[in-house]
Design an enzyme around this catalytic site. Structure first.
Site, PDB file in Angstrom:
ATOM      1  N   ASP A  19     -39.864 -15.322  15.786  1.00  0.00           N
ATOM      2  CA  ASP A  19     -40.454 -14.597  16.910  1.00  0.00           C
ATOM      3  C   ASP A  19     -40.383 -13.108  16.607  1.00  0.00           C
ATOM      4  OD1 ASP A  19     -40.964 -16.882  18.491  1.00  0.00           O
ATOM      5  OD2 ASP A  19     -38.903 -16.888  19.234  1.00  0.00           O
ATOM      6  N   ASP A  68     -46.954 -18.860  20.247  1.00  0.00           N
ATOM      7  CA  ASP A  68     -46.585 -18.908  21.663  1.00  0.00           C
ATOM      8  C   ASP A  68     -47.689 -18.317  22.532  1.00  0.00           C
ATOM      9  OD1 ASP A  68     -44.068 -19.925  20.922  1.00  0.00           O
ATOM     10  OD2 ASP A  68     -43.176 -17.919  20.863  1.00  0.00           O
TER      11      ASP A  68
END
Length: 168
Positions: free
Chosen positions: A117, A135
C-alpha cells in the site's frame, strides 16, 4: 459484437492490474518501508506500507481465507461479465474495475505474502488508511455497481409506474 464488448471489460481489468503492479513495484524498489513522501502537504502522501490483512489491516495473516475469497469473487465476476448485455456498459465497467482490483491484490498475496500500500491521504485531519491502485479500483467498481443498480431500479420503477397509470 457481444464478445468484443466483453473483452473491453477484461482489458480494463488488465490495465488496472498493470498500473497497480507497476506502482507497487516502484514503491518496493525505490522507497524504504515506512518512508513517506509528501505530494500535497497535509493532504496526500506516498507512504511505503505493507498489509498482511484486508482493508484497514483486518484479519492479519489469514492467507488461505483471502485466497479462497478472492477465487470465489473472481469466478463470480467472470460469470457476471460473460452474462452482460450490451446495454449494461456501466455494470461491465464496474465489474472490470473490481476484477482488476481483486487480482492486483491477489498477485501481491501470492508472490509477496503481503499487499503493498502507498496512497496515504488526510481528509479533514483524519489519516485515512493507506491503500493502493487495486483498492481504489475495487472501491470505484463497487460504487459504480451501486449507481448502476440504483439507476436501473429507478428506470424499472418508472416504467412500471407508467404502465400502471390510467389516462382519461
Amino acid at each position: 459484437m457481444l464478445w468484443r464488448g466483453v473483452m473491453l471489460y477484461y482489458l480494463l481489468a488488465f490495465v488496472v492490474i498493470l498500473i497497480d503492479q507497476w506502482t507497487k513495484w516502484l514503491v518496493v524498489r525505490y522507497m524504504e518501508l515506512g518512508e513517506s513522501i509528501p505530494i500535497i502537504e497535509n493532504v496526500l502522501y506516498m507512504t511505503s506500507h505493507r498489509n498482511r490483512g484486508a482493508a484497514w489491516g483486518m484479519l492479519q495473516g489469514q492467507f488461505w481465507l483471502f485466497y479462497l475469497i478472492t477465487i470465489v469473487v473472481v469466478v463470480g465476476i467472470v460469470i457476471y461479465i460473460q452474462r452482460l448485455q450490451p446495454t449494461q456498459r456501466l455494470f461491465g465497467i464496474a465489474l472490470g474495475l473490481m476484477l482488476g482490483g481483486a487480482l492486483g491484490n491477489f498477485i501481491d498475496r501470492i508472490f509477496r505474502k503481503e499487499v503493498v500500500d502507498f496512497v496515504h491521504t488526510y481528509i479533514f485531519n483524519y489519516s485515512f488508511p493507506i491503500f493502493n491502485v487495486a483498492d481504489a479500483a475495487l472501491t470505484i467498481g463497487v460504487a459504480l455497481m451501486f449507481i448502476y443498480t440504483w439507476t436501473e431500479e429507478k428506470q424499472r420503477k418508472g416504467m412500471s409506474d407508467g404502465a400502471n397509470s390510467t389516462h382519461d
